[in-house]
Scaffold this active site. Sequence first.
Site, short mmCIF file in Angstrom:
data_model
loop_
_atom_site.label_atom_id
_atom_site.label_comp_id
_atom_site.label_asym_id
_atom_site.label_seq_id
_atom_site.Cartn_x
_atom_site.Cartn_y
_atom_site.Cartn_z
N ARG A 74 0.76 -1.23 0.25
CA ARG A 74 -0.20 -0.02 -0.02
C ARG A 74 0.89 1.12 0.04
O ARG A 74 1.61 1.48 0.83
CB ARG A 74 -0.93 -0.07 1.15
CG ARG A 74 -1.62 1.34 1.19
CD ARG A 74 -2.57 1.40 2.66
NE ARG A 74 -3.31 2.48 2.88
CZ ARG A 74 -3.20 3.16 3.77
NH1 ARG A 74 -2.45 2.79 4.81
NH2 ARG A 74 -3.85 4.30 3.99
N HIS A 118 -2.78 10.69 1.26
CA HIS A 118 -2.19 10.57 2.50
C HIS A 118 -1.70 11.90 3.04
O HIS A 118 -0.34 11.81 3.20
CB HIS A 118 -1.36 9.52 2.36
CG HIS A 118 -1.06 8.77 3.76
ND1 HIS A 118 -1.10 7.71 4.00
CD2 HIS A 118 -0.34 9.52 4.75
CE1 HIS A 118 -0.83 7.31 5.32
NE2 HIS A 118 -0.23 8.45 5.71
N GLU A 163 -7.29 8.23 6.81
CA GLU A 163 -7.16 8.80 8.09
C GLU A 163 -7.89 10.34 8.06
O GLU A 163 -7.14 11.13 8.47
CB GLU A 163 -6.15 8.81 8.82
CG GLU A 163 -5.43 7.57 9.07
CD GLU A 163 -4.15 7.51 9.97
OE1 GLU A 163 -3.72 8.30 10.34
OE2 GLU A 163 -3.90 6.25 10.38
N ASN A 287 -7.32 1.42 10.30
CA ASN A 287 -5.80 1.61 10.78
C ASN A 287 -5.83 1.67 12.39
O ASN A 287 -6.96 2.60 13.01
CB ASN A 287 -5.34 2.97 10.44
CG ASN A 287 -4.91 3.27 8.99
OD1 ASN A 287 -5.02 2.14 8.23
ND2 ASN A 287 -4.31 4.18 8.51
N TYR A 289 -4.13 1.54 16.07
CA TYR A 289 -2.75 1.71 16.88
C TYR A 289 -3.10 1.52 18.29
O TYR A 289 -2.28 0.81 18.99
CB TYR A 289 -2.33 3.04 16.70
CG TYR A 289 -1.42 3.09 15.30
CD1 TYR A 289 -0.18 2.64 15.17
CD2 TYR A 289 -2.39 3.60 14.16
CE1 TYR A 289 0.35 2.55 13.79
CE2 TYR A 289 -1.91 3.57 13.08
CZ TYR A 289 -0.48 3.06 12.81
OH TYR A 289 0.10 3.03 11.62
N GLU A 353 -3.19 -0.47 8.27
CA GLU A 353 -2.22 0.00 9.30
C GLU A 353 -2.11 -0.41 10.50
O GLU A 353 -3.19 -0.55 11.10
CB GLU A 353 -1.86 1.41 9.21
CG GLU A 353 -1.26 2.21 7.93
CD GLU A 353 -1.24 3.70 8.32
OE1 GLU A 353 -1.24 4.21 9.49
OE2 GLU A 353 -1.57 4.57 7.29
O1 IFM Z 1 2.95 7.63 10.21
C1 IFM Z 1 1.43 7.57 10.23
C2 IFM Z 1 0.82 7.44 9.15
O2 IFM Z 1 1.06 8.11 8.22
C3 IFM Z 1 -0.71 7.49 9.32
N1 IFM Z 1 -1.08 6.58 10.36
C4 IFM Z 1 -0.46 6.47 11.50
C5 IFM Z 1 0.97 6.26 11.32
C6 IFM Z 1 1.82 6.48 12.69
O3 IFM Z 1 1.75 7.59 13.25
#
Ligand code: IFM
Length: 445
Positions: A74, A118, A163, A287, A289, A353
């Site tokens: 990606r 992005h 995002e 995505n 985290y 992600e």
């Molecule tokens: O680096 C970023 C990415 O560009 C978008 N999502 C989160 C990642 C980590 O912060």
Amino acid sequence: MEFPKDFRWGAATAAYQIEGAATEAGRGPSIWDTFSRTPGKVFAGHTGDVACDHYHRYPEDVAIMRELGIGTYRFSVAWPRVKPDGTGPVNPRGLDFYDRLTNELLANGIEPMLTLYHWDLPQGLEDRGGWTSRDTSYYFAEYALAVHKRLGDRIKLWTTLNEPWCSAFLGYAAGVFAPGHTDVQEGLSAAHHLLLGHGLATAELRHAGAETIGITLNLAPVVPADPQDPAELDAADRVDAMLNRLFLEPVIKGAYEPYAKQMFSDGVVLDGDEAIIGQPIDMLGVNYYNPNLVTARPGAPENPVYPGSHGVDFRPAPGKTTAMGWPIEPWGLTELLERLHRDYPGLPLIITENGAAFDDVHSDGNVADSDRISYLEEHLRACHEAISRGVDLRGYLVWSLLDNFEWAEGYRKRFGIVHVDFDTQARTPKDSARWYAKVIERNGL
Ligand code: IFM
């Protein structure tokens, strides 16, 4: 622990974070070029001027991916390479790079997944209001079509935005990302115009014959301190409404919730916009985290990135964190995936992600990143758990292939499974890369 047959294993990057070559082949400036040159905005004045020099070194990066067995890559296209000023004529030399990259990927048996936006908005459009201007949504759709015209014969997987919550609220409301504005209403207006751009671009791509179209959202469970306490639940719900449902509801159901809709100033959301945003998509990019931990605290000021969050406080992580200070809570991924499956049934999901920054340890030419391996392993277990509970999860793309320009943190935070020495541009696969290669080979853990 086996994953389904045909599960996609991959890695993700983004144009401004890795390409460099900031003025090459007619590329125009983006808001991140401007922002990173603004004193005090990015750690130590770092910029994306050179980054990982991927623009020139992409054959080496593709070869690394092939060796690791990565099946899906990606990447994002830089709008200012394709239309240097954001609108107007196409710069074919800018598209040439993505043409070369796409061919290189396909020649190495790697499926390209293209993200159209992005975060690197052409500065020329920002000068005309950026995402607070409705026109930008229409220019985005024009740009999307131009990219499709050149690459549509080879690219099957399309993602409109990455995002949009970050673009809108970190960029226009909190000012910590480009373009650095600090106005909550601007943040909301940007969110709507990003979503409108997604809908318009989706319609254009569909009409042009694009095979699989989606959007990538940063999503997270929002967890109250005490789930029995109505005030806590209300605090969590108001944050959830702005982080998750503000994007999910119009994209998937074609309508904002009434709570979200009343946040917008008059004249931002026009009749018919929500139907445009709700164009059918084929896949939702997730995505993830960390979860978002909140608590009610009467009198707490509104956090500009969550409009309406008066009286909400954000709790520190109770346990281990990454180098970003983000809590490591893999259960949040299972919970999120199950929720998406429950609330929006029938829509295939893909992790576009997931990954972590850690301070890597170097020894004998190797990069020992056992923290990252644990993080990835735990999150893959969380994915597997969700799949075993019936979630239609089609793939997992690690963030990120390479150490890169981590936005306001510059190059000091490293998310890569491949180490980059920014002085020499030498690439060294970390232990996590070798570990990931085995996972891919086994199709599981
Ligand atoms: O680096 C970023 C990415 O560009 C978008 N999502 C989160 C990642 C980590 O912060």
